[in-house]
Design a protein around this motif. Structure first.
Motif, short mmCIF file in Angstrom:
data_model
loop_
_atom_site.label_atom_id
_atom_site.label_comp_id
_atom_site.label_asym_id
_atom_site.label_seq_id
_atom_site.Cartn_x
_atom_site.Cartn_y
_atom_site.Cartn_z
N GLY B 52 24.08 13.01 -16.21
CA GLY B 52 25.30 12.29 -16.57
C GLY B 52 25.83 11.44 -15.43
O GLY B 52 26.28 10.31 -15.63
N LEU B 53 25.75 11.96 -14.23
CA LEU B 53 26.21 11.22 -13.05
C LEU B 53 25.41 9.93 -12.89
O LEU B 53 25.96 8.85 -12.70
CB LEU B 53 26.05 12.11 -11.82
CG LEU B 53 26.66 11.69 -10.48
CD1 LEU B 53 26.79 12.91 -9.60
CD2 LEU B 53 25.79 10.67 -9.77
N LEU B 54 24.08 10.05 -12.99
CA LEU B 54 23.22 8.88 -12.81
C LEU B 54 23.39 7.89 -13.97
O LEU B 54 23.37 6.67 -13.76
CB LEU B 54 21.76 9.33 -12.69
CG LEU B 54 21.44 10.15 -11.45
CD1 LEU B 54 20.04 10.75 -11.56
CD2 LEU B 54 21.54 9.31 -10.19
N TYR B 80 12.76 10.87 -11.20
CA TYR B 80 13.73 10.81 -10.09
C TYR B 80 14.27 12.20 -9.77
O TYR B 80 14.37 12.58 -8.61
CB TYR B 80 14.88 9.87 -10.46
CG TYR B 80 15.89 9.69 -9.35
CD1 TYR B 80 17.11 10.37 -9.37
CD2 TYR B 80 15.61 8.87 -8.27
CE1 TYR B 80 18.03 10.21 -8.35
CE2 TYR B 80 16.53 8.70 -7.25
CZ TYR B 80 17.73 9.37 -7.29
OH TYR B 80 18.63 9.22 -6.27
N LEU B 81 14.56 12.98 -10.81
CA LEU B 81 15.10 14.32 -10.58
C LEU B 81 14.05 15.24 -9.97
O LEU B 81 14.39 16.17 -9.24
CB LEU B 81 15.61 14.91 -11.90
CG LEU B 81 16.86 14.23 -12.48
CD1 LEU B 81 17.19 14.79 -13.87
CD2 LEU B 81 18.06 14.40 -11.56
N ARG B 82 12.78 14.98 -10.27
CA ARG B 82 11.72 15.78 -9.64
C ARG B 82 11.64 15.48 -8.15
O ARG B 82 11.37 16.36 -7.34
CB ARG B 82 10.36 15.47 -10.29
CG ARG B 82 10.01 16.37 -11.47
CD ARG B 82 8.55 16.22 -11.85
NE ARG B 82 8.23 14.90 -12.36
CZ ARG B 82 8.37 14.55 -13.64
NH1 ARG B 82 8.86 15.39 -14.52
NH2 ARG B 82 8.03 13.33 -14.03
N GLU B 90 29.57 14.40 -2.03
CA GLU B 90 30.11 13.23 -2.72
C GLU B 90 29.08 12.84 -3.78
O GLU B 90 27.99 12.36 -3.45
CB GLU B 90 30.35 12.09 -1.73
CG GLU B 90 31.45 11.12 -2.18
CD GLU B 90 30.90 10.05 -3.09
OE1 GLU B 90 30.14 9.18 -2.63
OE2 GLU B 90 31.24 10.10 -4.28
N PRO B 91 29.40 13.02 -5.05
CA PRO B 91 28.39 12.90 -6.10
C PRO B 91 27.67 11.56 -6.14
O PRO B 91 26.47 11.51 -6.43
CB PRO B 91 29.20 13.11 -7.39
CG PRO B 91 30.40 13.89 -6.98
CD PRO B 91 30.73 13.43 -5.59
N ASN B 92 28.38 10.47 -5.81
CA ASN B 92 27.73 9.16 -5.91
C ASN B 92 26.60 8.99 -4.90
O ASN B 92 25.73 8.14 -5.09
CB ASN B 92 28.76 8.04 -5.73
CG ASN B 92 29.73 7.96 -6.89
OD1 ASN B 92 29.30 8.04 -8.05
ND2 ASN B 92 31.01 7.81 -6.63
N GLN B 93 26.57 9.81 -3.87
CA GLN B 93 25.47 9.73 -2.91
C GLN B 93 24.15 10.14 -3.54
O GLN B 93 23.07 9.77 -3.05
CB GLN B 93 25.76 10.61 -1.69
CG GLN B 93 26.90 10.08 -0.84
CD GLN B 93 26.65 8.67 -0.34
OE1 GLN B 93 25.58 8.33 0.14
NE2 GLN B 93 27.67 7.84 -0.44
N PHE B 94 24.21 10.87 -4.65
CA PHE B 94 22.98 11.24 -5.35
C PHE B 94 22.35 10.01 -6.00
O PHE B 94 21.15 9.98 -6.28
CB PHE B 94 23.29 12.31 -6.40
CG PHE B 94 22.09 12.83 -7.12
CD1 PHE B 94 22.11 12.98 -8.50
CD2 PHE B 94 20.94 13.18 -6.44
CE1 PHE B 94 21.01 13.47 -9.18
CE2 PHE B 94 19.83 13.68 -7.11
CZ PHE B 94 19.86 13.82 -8.48
N ALA B 95 23.17 8.99 -6.23
CA ALA B 95 22.64 7.76 -6.82
C ALA B 95 21.97 6.87 -5.78
O ALA B 95 21.20 5.97 -6.13
CB ALA B 95 23.78 7.00 -7.50
N ALA B 96 22.24 7.11 -4.51
CA ALA B 96 21.79 6.19 -3.45
C ALA B 96 20.28 5.93 -3.45
O ALA B 96 19.85 4.77 -3.39
CB ALA B 96 22.26 6.70 -2.09
N PRO B 97 19.41 6.95 -3.52
CA PRO B 97 17.97 6.66 -3.46
C PRO B 97 17.41 6.02 -4.73
O PRO B 97 16.24 5.61 -4.74
CB PRO B 97 17.35 8.05 -3.25
CG PRO B 97 18.46 8.95 -2.87
CD PRO B 97 19.68 8.40 -3.50
N MET B 98 18.21 5.95 -5.78
CA MET B 98 17.71 5.45 -7.06
C MET B 98 17.27 3.99 -6.97
O MET B 98 16.29 3.57 -7.60
CB MET B 98 18.80 5.60 -8.14
CG MET B 98 18.38 5.20 -9.53
SD MET B 98 17.13 6.33 -10.19
CE MET B 98 17.55 6.41 -11.89
#
Lengths: 272, 243
Positions: B52-54, B80-82, B90-98
């Motif tokens: 959901g975040l992504l 990506y999740l693998r 900070e949740p948006n940092q999970f989007a950074a490598p995308m």
């Protein structure tokens, strides 16, 4: 920067309503922020926070302190900076774990209701409050499954953690209702079993049904049954700062403020 | 931490990383009074939060990917999740490598460039919203200039509409965008800068006047754009450069 004691009914300063909050002339008594959205951040989040803090008391409410597993490196320092910058009278987080092995789960996971888990979480919470230098409130989370290893009911576990940590209770009334329904309990009885005298803040939120489970989604108006539990709570606690939580499917600010007005009306009816 | 609590956390780590299922948790820790199915629900809930975040962060990229073939975005996310685990509160940092992940997919010929471009556009808007304003504009930080092969700004605007489900991919059109957080309004802006405006930006950032102006552009043009950028909140003040 306003550093007034928090009272009345507040709302969450979510990104979707930030501009509307700054523009409204409707009554807002205080604001709650998700701490992690503003910790160690500059630019627009900091600007918005400064503008809001000049008008309302702001309480930081975290989701990543993870007292059940221990916080991440750098987290406590960043949180402390935020709390001090806001001169918040207290801060809050959840009685749960939210990270494991250096990875965030982005969810609030239940601990086993055991003495050992209570000991660990209580000690972590005590340490966190000491490091930040402000009183800590711990919120009762919604849990959809009781973890293996439970030795006591939820209310006793919560009380145990509060005893060890010295923290106060952030009572989420919707979570009390959701948990009672999900685990075959009477909501009134579940509420009255909690250490209500330790409540320093209340959350009200909406939930959804998914199959045979109620999920605490913060995505709907507050249910009538939860409003009724809120009345029962106030009859026991007296007036306690109350927050309307709406985090998903966020409607207009006016819709959220309508819920806040209803909470304020109930508080006036019950507490005078 | 007691050994028992450490065992609980280690077991749940294995569960959330897909090494064991709910029955496996119970075999190690004992039965849940709520039943195995309720325990298993948590694996789904945690996954939903990450997905959901992504999907919220990269809404336009997701919609564009789905115009290619149903399930394209789901497959991308699964990979990506693998490969990536959230390691910042900070949740948006999970989007950074995308963005780099999608760029590599494009380089490998597995994805059209517009999915990457939309993701990049989302990321630079987020980064620009966080960048502090200094006395001098920091190119690449609080002011970002990008050239895209597709009209990502228009597509992203359409994607913001709740319930939007575009049938087509973004229009192919070479687009130069200047993204910044306005010093005047505090809001994010995406501007199509003229050549003169880009020169004005460069002069502000370097403090050096352009030596050889392109044909058809005068120093006055650059100065006028400099003042316009101040009005828009892109620059803090008009040009003040060494000759």
């Amino acid at each position: 920067m306003i550093s007034a004691e928090v009272s009345g009914v507040g709302i969450g300063l979510r990104r979707e309503v930030q501009d509307a909050v700054l523009a409204t002339d409707r009554r807002i008594d205080w604001l709650e922020i998700i701490s992690e959205n503003f910790m160690a951040l500059t630019g627009r989040p900091r600007d918005v926070l400064s503008r809001c803090a000049a008008r309302w008391p702001i309480v930081p409410h975290g989701v990543a302190a993870s007292v059940g597993s221990g916080p991440r490196d750098g987290y406590v320092e960043a949180l402390t900076e935020l709390v001090v910058r806001l001169d918040a009278p207290f801060f809050s987080d959840h009685l749960c774990y939210s990270s494991l092995g250096g990875h965030e789960l982005f969810d609030l996971l239940p601990l086993p209701f055991s003495a050992e888990a209570a000991e660990f979480a209580g000690a972590q919470a005590k340490s966190l409050a000491a490091a930040v230098g402000r009183p800590l409130l711990l919120e009762n989370i919604s849990y959809y499954a009781e973890m293996p290893g439970a030795e006591m009911p939820e209310h006793a576990f919560i009380e145990c953690v509060l005893d060890i940590s010295g923290a106060s209770l952030l009572l989420d009334v919707n979570n009390v209702y959701v948990n009672a329904r999900n685990h075959g309990q009477e909501p009134d009885a579940a509420l009255l079993a909690l250490p209500l005298e330790r409540t320093r803040q209340i959350h009200l939120a909406g939930h959804v049904a998914e199959g045979d489970v109620l999920l605490d989604t913060h995505s709907r108006p507050i249910a009538d049954e939860v409003w009724a539990l809120y009345r029962l709570t106030l009859a026991r606690t007296g007036p306690v700062p109350t927050l309307i939580e709406w985090d998903q499917g966020i409607p207009s600010l006016d819709a959220i403020l309508d819920e806040a007005d209803r909470a304020r009306q109930i508080m006036k009816e019950v507490c005078g | 931490m007691s050994a028992r609590h450490a065992e609980f956390l280690a077991t749940m780590k294995g569960f959330f990383e897909g090494e064991i299922d709910a029955a496996g948790v119970e075999s190690r820790l004992g039965k849940s009074a709520s039943g195995t199915a309720r325990l298993a629900l948590y694996g789904d809930l945690v996954r939903r939060q990450r997905v959901g975040l992504l999907e919220h962060f990269f809404r336009a990229a997701r919609l564009a990917a789905e115009t290619l073939a149903r399930g394209t975005w789901t497959e991308l996310l699964a990979e990506y999740l693998r490969r990536h685990k959230p390691d910042h509160w900070e949740p948006n940092q999970f989007a950074a490598p995308m963005v780099a992940f999608l760029e590599q997919r494009v380089a490998d010929g597995m994805l059209p460039s517009f999915v990457f471009e939309l993701a990049d556009y989302a990321w630079i808007r987020y980064a620009a919203s966080l960048a502090p304003h200094g006395d001098i504009v920091a190119l690449g930080a609080d002011v970002v200039v990008r050239e895209y092969d597709h009209d990502v700004a228009a597509y992203a605007r359409e994607a913001e509409v709740v319930g939007a489900c575009p049938r087509d991919a973004p229009a192919r059109a070479t687009t130069v965008l200047l993204v910044c957080r306005s010093r005047v309004s505090g809001k994010l802006s995406a501007i199509r800068p003229s050549v003169a405006a880009l020169l004005a930006l460069g002069e502000h950032a370097t403090g050096i006047a352009t030596r050889a102006l392109p044909a058809g552009i005068s120093a006055d043009d650059v100065l006028a754009e400099s003042r316009a950028l101040v009005t828009l909140g892109v620059l803090p003040r008009p040009r003040d450069v060494a000759p």
